[in-house]
Design a protein around this motif. Sequence first.
Motif, PDB file in Angstrom:
ATOM      1  N   THR A  10      -5.691  -1.350  -4.859  1.00  0.00           N
ATOM      2  CA  THR A  10      -4.717  -1.482  -3.778  1.00  0.00           C
ATOM      3  C   THR A  10      -3.357  -1.725  -4.412  1.00  0.00           C
ATOM      4  O   THR A  10      -3.232  -2.533  -5.345  1.00  0.00           O
ATOM      5  CB  THR A  10      -5.086  -2.666  -2.853  1.00  0.00           C
ATOM      6  OG1 THR A  10      -6.396  -2.429  -2.332  1.00  0.00           O
ATOM      7  CG2 THR A  10      -4.104  -2.796  -1.719  1.00  0.00           C
ATOM      8  N   ALA A  11      -2.344  -1.031  -3.936  1.00  0.00           N
ATOM      9  CA  ALA A  11      -1.009  -1.113  -4.519  1.00  0.00           C
ATOM     10  C   ALA A  11      -0.393  -2.497  -4.333  1.00  0.00           C
ATOM     11  O   ALA A  11      -0.579  -3.151  -3.314  1.00  0.00           O
ATOM     12  CB  ALA A  11      -0.106  -0.061  -3.891  1.00  0.00           C
ATOM     13  N   THR A  12       0.350  -2.911  -5.349  1.00  0.00           N
ATOM     14  CA  THR A  12       1.177  -4.105  -5.286  1.00  0.00           C
ATOM     15  C   THR A  12       2.623  -3.646  -5.392  1.00  0.00           C
ATOM     16  O   THR A  12       2.978  -2.950  -6.353  1.00  0.00           O
ATOM     17  CB  THR A  12       0.847  -5.064  -6.461  1.00  0.00           C
ATOM     18  OG1 THR A  12      -0.531  -5.436  -6.373  1.00  0.00           O
ATOM     19  CG2 THR A  12       1.714  -6.301  -6.419  1.00  0.00           C
ATOM     20  N   GLN A  13       3.432  -3.985  -4.403  1.00  0.00           N
ATOM     21  CA  GLN A  13       4.838  -3.563  -4.395  1.00  0.00           C
ATOM     22  C   GLN A  13       5.588  -4.234  -5.540  1.00  0.00           C
ATOM     23  O   GLN A  13       5.408  -5.420  -5.795  1.00  0.00           O
ATOM     24  CB  GLN A  13       5.489  -3.916  -3.052  1.00  0.00           C
ATOM     25  CG  GLN A  13       6.822  -3.240  -2.826  1.00  0.00           C
ATOM     26  CD  GLN A  13       6.724  -1.719  -2.805  1.00  0.00           C
ATOM     27  OE1 GLN A  13       5.845  -1.137  -2.191  1.00  0.00           O
ATOM     28  NE2 GLN A  13       7.631  -1.062  -3.498  1.00  0.00           N
ATOM     29  N   PHE A  18       5.598   0.653  -7.467  1.00  0.00           N
ATOM     30  CA  PHE A  18       4.435  -0.182  -7.190  1.00  0.00           C
ATOM     31  C   PHE A  18       3.470  -0.086  -8.359  1.00  0.00           C
ATOM     32  O   PHE A  18       3.656   0.714  -9.273  1.00  0.00           O
ATOM     33  CB  PHE A  18       3.767   0.230  -5.871  1.00  0.00           C
ATOM     34  CG  PHE A  18       3.253   1.641  -5.846  1.00  0.00           C
ATOM     35  CD1 PHE A  18       1.924   1.919  -6.143  1.00  0.00           C
ATOM     36  CD2 PHE A  18       4.097   2.696  -5.521  1.00  0.00           C
ATOM     37  CE1 PHE A  18       1.455   3.226  -6.121  1.00  0.00           C
ATOM     38  CE2 PHE A  18       3.632   4.003  -5.490  1.00  0.00           C
ATOM     39  CZ  PHE A  18       2.296   4.268  -5.794  1.00  0.00           C
ATOM     40  N   GLY A  20      -0.914  -0.659  -9.709  1.00  0.00           N
ATOM     41  CA  GLY A  20      -2.329  -0.771  -9.393  1.00  0.00           C
ATOM     42  C   GLY A  20      -3.049  -1.331 -10.603  1.00  0.00           C
ATOM     43  O   GLY A  20      -2.651  -1.081 -11.739  1.00  0.00           O
ATOM     44  N   THR A  43      -4.867   4.884  -6.417  1.00  0.00           N
ATOM     45  CA  THR A  43      -4.350   3.671  -5.778  1.00  0.00           C
ATOM     46  C   THR A  43      -4.055   3.922  -4.312  1.00  0.00           C
ATOM     47  O   THR A  43      -3.527   4.971  -3.948  1.00  0.00           O
ATOM     48  CB  THR A  43      -3.066   3.203  -6.503  1.00  0.00           C
ATOM     49  OG1 THR A  43      -3.372   2.995  -7.883  1.00  0.00           O
ATOM     50  CG2 THR A  43      -2.519   1.921  -5.917  1.00  0.00           C
ATOM     51  N   ARG A  44      -4.399   2.942  -3.491  1.00  0.00           N
ATOM     52  CA  ARG A  44      -4.152   3.010  -2.037  1.00  0.00           C
ATOM     53  C   ARG A  44      -2.840   2.300  -1.733  1.00  0.00           C
ATOM     54  O   ARG A  44      -2.657   1.133  -2.057  1.00  0.00           O
ATOM     55  CB  ARG A  44      -5.308   2.317  -1.305  1.00  0.00           C
ATOM     56  CG  ARG A  44      -5.235   2.452   0.186  1.00  0.00           C
ATOM     57  CD  ARG A  44      -6.027   3.657   0.606  1.00  0.00           C
ATOM     58  NE  ARG A  44      -6.171   3.695   2.042  1.00  0.00           N
ATOM     59  CZ  ARG A  44      -6.211   4.798   2.730  1.00  0.00           C
ATOM     60  NH1 ARG A  44      -6.143   5.961   2.109  1.00  0.00           N
ATOM     61  NH2 ARG A  44      -6.340   4.787   4.024  1.00  0.00           N
ATOM     62  N   LYS A  45      -1.902   3.039  -1.131  1.00  0.00           N
ATOM     63  CA  LYS A  45      -0.599   2.473  -0.771  1.00  0.00           C
ATOM     64  C   LYS A  45      -0.217   2.967   0.611  1.00  0.00           C
ATOM     65  O   LYS A  45      -0.217   4.172   0.868  1.00  0.00           O
ATOM     66  CB  LYS A  45       0.464   2.888  -1.782  1.00  0.00           C
ATOM     67  CG  LYS A  45       1.840   2.303  -1.478  1.00  0.00           C
ATOM     68  CD  LYS A  45       2.829   2.693  -2.550  1.00  0.00           C
ATOM     69  CE  LYS A  45       4.153   2.015  -2.377  1.00  0.00           C
ATOM     70  NZ  LYS A  45       4.892   2.469  -1.207  1.00  0.00           N
ATOM     71  N   ASN A  46       0.079   2.035   1.501  1.00  0.00           N
ATOM     72  CA  ASN A  46       0.491   2.374   2.860  1.00  0.00           C
ATOM     73  C   ASN A  46      -0.486   3.334   3.536  1.00  0.00           C
ATOM     74  O   ASN A  46      -0.092   4.351   4.092  1.00  0.00           O
ATOM     75  CB  ASN A  46       1.906   2.966   2.872  1.00  0.00           C
ATOM     76  CG  ASN A  46       2.932   1.991   2.364  1.00  0.00           C
ATOM     77  OD1 ASN A  46       2.763   0.787   2.459  1.00  0.00           O
ATOM     78  ND2 ASN A  46       4.004   2.513   1.789  1.00  0.00           N
ATOM     79  N   TRP A  49      -3.655   7.574  -0.303  1.00  0.00           N
ATOM     80  CA  TRP A  49      -4.043   7.528  -1.703  1.00  0.00           C
ATOM     81  C   TRP A  49      -2.983   8.222  -2.556  1.00  0.00           C
ATOM     82  O   TRP A  49      -2.417   9.230  -2.152  1.00  0.00           O
ATOM     83  CB  TRP A  49      -5.387   8.223  -1.910  1.00  0.00           C
ATOM     84  CG  TRP A  49      -6.537   7.498  -1.277  1.00  0.00           C
ATOM     85  CD1 TRP A  49      -7.185   7.834  -0.129  1.00  0.00           C
ATOM     86  CD2 TRP A  49      -7.159   6.300  -1.742  1.00  0.00           C
ATOM     87  NE1 TRP A  49      -8.187   6.926   0.137  1.00  0.00           N
ATOM     88  CE2 TRP A  49      -8.192   5.972  -0.835  1.00  0.00           C
ATOM     89  CE3 TRP A  49      -6.950   5.463  -2.845  1.00  0.00           C
ATOM     90  CZ2 TRP A  49      -9.001   4.853  -1.002  1.00  0.00           C
ATOM     91  CZ3 TRP A  49      -7.769   4.361  -3.007  1.00  0.00           C
ATOM     92  CH2 TRP A  49      -8.769   4.060  -2.097  1.00  0.00           C
ATOM     93  N   THR A  50      -2.752   7.683  -3.753  1.00  0.00           N
ATOM     94  CA  THR A  50      -1.860   8.349  -4.697  1.00  0.00           C
ATOM     95  C   THR A  50      -2.569   9.584  -5.254  1.00  0.00           C
ATOM     96  O   THR A  50      -3.776   9.746  -5.089  1.00  0.00           O
ATOM     97  CB  THR A  50      -1.529   7.415  -5.884  1.00  0.00           C
ATOM     98  OG1 THR A  50      -2.752   7.024  -6.524  1.00  0.00           O
ATOM     99  CG2 THR A  50      -0.757   6.192  -5.428  1.00  0.00           C
TER     100      THR A  50
END
Length: 110
Positions: A10-13, A18, A20, A43-46, A49-50
């Motif tokens: 899960t992404a960290t801003q 960001f 992962g 990575t999952r962001k908003n 998936w990236t």
Amino acid sequence: MRRVQVKTSTATQRQSGFSGQFSVSVKNLRNITNILVHYVFITRKNNQWTKPVIIRQDYLLDHFENNKIGSEHEGNITFYFSYSNDKVECSGKDFTKYIQDFSDFPFIAH
């Protein structure tokens, strides 16, 4: 035949972009056989998936042992990927060339 191991995060801003965090077993990474594992980091962001970062086992092991990427602790290696402007880095090393690298999977259309 291909062996694939998918790692998700899960992404960290961050201030710029960001990141992962991924965990890989040292034992599994060092277990090189005639059929290499391809690691897929995504990575999952908003709620999206990236693009996947796809790297062969022997390349990842080489980066870990010779380029000092990742952090080893209790039998696992933690890899921190930072994403910004279509660029991916791991421990300061550019991993952008591994984004959607399907070169070992010729039958996958992307």
